[in-house]
Design an enzyme around this catalytic site. Sequence first.
Site, PDB file in Angstrom:
ATOM      1  N   GLU A 150       6.004 -39.229 -16.909  1.00  0.00           N
ATOM      2  CA  GLU A 150       5.497 -37.975 -16.260  1.00  0.00           C
ATOM      3  C   GLU A 150       5.123 -37.136 -17.449  1.00  0.00           C
ATOM      4  OE1 GLU A 150       7.314 -34.714 -13.348  1.00  0.00           O
ATOM      5  OE2 GLU A 150       8.308 -35.417 -14.766  1.00  0.00           O
ATOM      6  N   HIS A 171       7.152 -36.796  -5.090  1.00  0.00           N
ATOM      7  CA  HIS A 171       8.351 -35.953  -4.637  1.00  0.00           C
ATOM      8  C   HIS A 171       8.300 -34.580  -5.095  1.00  0.00           C
ATOM      9  CE1 HIS A 171       8.939 -36.912  -8.936  1.00  0.00           C
ATOM     10  NE2 HIS A 171      10.125 -36.180  -8.836  1.00  0.00           N
TER      11      HIS A 171
END
Length: 606
Positions: A281, A358
């Site tokens: 990420e 998410h």
Amino acid sequence: MGSIGNFHAVLDDTKCLAGKVPWWKDAVFYQIYPASFQDSNGDGWGDIPGVLSRIDYLHNLGVDVVWLSPIFESPQADMGYDVSDYQKIYAPYGTIKDVDALMSACHERGMKLILDLVVNHTSDQHEWFKESRSSKDNPKRDWYIWKPARYDSNGRRLPPTNWRGYFAGPTWTWDDLTEEYYLHLYAPEQPDLNWDNEACRKAIYENTMRFWLDRGIDGFRIDTVNKYSKRTDFVDAPITDPTSPHQPAPEMWCNGPRIHDFIREMRQEALAPYNAVSVGELSNTPDPAQVLPYVSAAAKELDMVFEFSTIRLGTGDGFGAKYIYQPFPLSRLKALTLTWQTFIEGTDGWTTVFCENHDNGRAVSRFGDTSTPEMWRRSAKTLALWQATMTGSLFLYQGQEIGMVNMPTTWGIEEYKDIESSRFYLEAAKSGDAARTEATVRGLQILARDHSRIPFQWDDSPNAGFTTADADPWMRVHDDYHDINVAKQTGDSFSILEFYRALLPLRKSYRHLFTHGMFRLLDPTNEALFTYVKEADSIPSGQKALVVLNFSREEQPCPDIALALKCVPLEVLLLISTLDQVSVGSHRPREVLEPWEGRVYVCSCK
């Protein structure tokens, strides 16, 4: 579902690409948010046995890799992104044996399982941090980042710097026992680990990575991967928000001075010996030149990363104004797609394809059209076609394949459970600025992380089949679950789900064009049509595809397909359409694109 043409233009590219590329480049990854996917025991909380019970659903969808969001022991201050024990499973999710069973079920079906690795920080309840804060001379004191207070001219205690955290408020919390501040980029319950400490890094590799790799896990999605190396001068950030004592400072902790050393070491020590896949990420890194070093094969760091410029469209500055929604034109979406599709061309790097996860609102509610049920269905399929024809490894998020939408705007702020949503709302409310508070609520209704976390909609039974009828789900089930669910879409040839089931195998059949092809954007300023060519530079036939997507609720003229592909009309065939009534396999394109219609044409001209 959209129809698919079976004709002689289809290439058997298995011989062309097999054995030349790593398996994960062609894989379809599916992210599961375990708390919200499937509850197996009626406690209202999704669990690993629930995921196992749905494994054939995922396999039949065309999923190659299951990615579980955090499942480790945690006080759940941030839904498991605050880990208190990396070698235990949070009890409501199940046990280590349940993970082993899920992993075996994946492997039996030719699928793989990866876990979410959160090692920028731990929970403040982790034994490492308990030792670290116990005294200044504890051996693990330096495993976290501690600094003494500053004092102003009046003797008032101040944090070491003025940095603002991601969840609002300062990045420093005072510890009364040892009378120093500790650093946390997120919540105070999430103290940052000190990666400059070699013993700490070795413990991370051994306890959080090798432990699971030895059990057979296939790799990791690595959280906040570019924040491990902080600037060590710990200076104040420039004042860019004069209304706050805490200032955005990502330049102080993103892509820091030792970050590439740390990631190369992580790969060498933990990932490479197991041939484990890694996807990082990568926050606050909008420059492709900064991203390439992370994903270059020669650099031996990460296999791929998530870069967030596209998925963060509509958000504010990422800090104080993050949830002040910023409308954007289609041309902006196209420009970002162009940048992140082409930045690896001519390099040994790789990229990812995703429009949901998410941490963001639902794609169809942000990039599509939910004004009517018909526009919802059409736009969700068109977004699917956009994603499935992009270069890179494809990542889907649970519910994306059935067009799950954002929470209703009629729901009150009390339905928002996420720590970030709550803190941004409270910050706005405490400001006393009614306009700011109202704008923040509107922004949360579009962008909040909560939208992606409501329970999965399996059928129209009470609680949408996520849990038992008498259970109290941890988050409220969406009001529209009777209309949007797996059972209703299964077998319906017009449904979003069946379109995905047809589209994913097609992506693999044409992986030389879609997964590995070169991206060429056409008509970049058109605010209704998203049109591009995909070219296969490694296939002798010179096969090309033209993707035409109508991102509007009005009819649009169809471009000249043969001209765009530089083929004669008889060499052009329609491969797939989001509308069933279009004649797939036709040599003659229809002149008009219907609202939110998408098509793919192919030709084998040289």
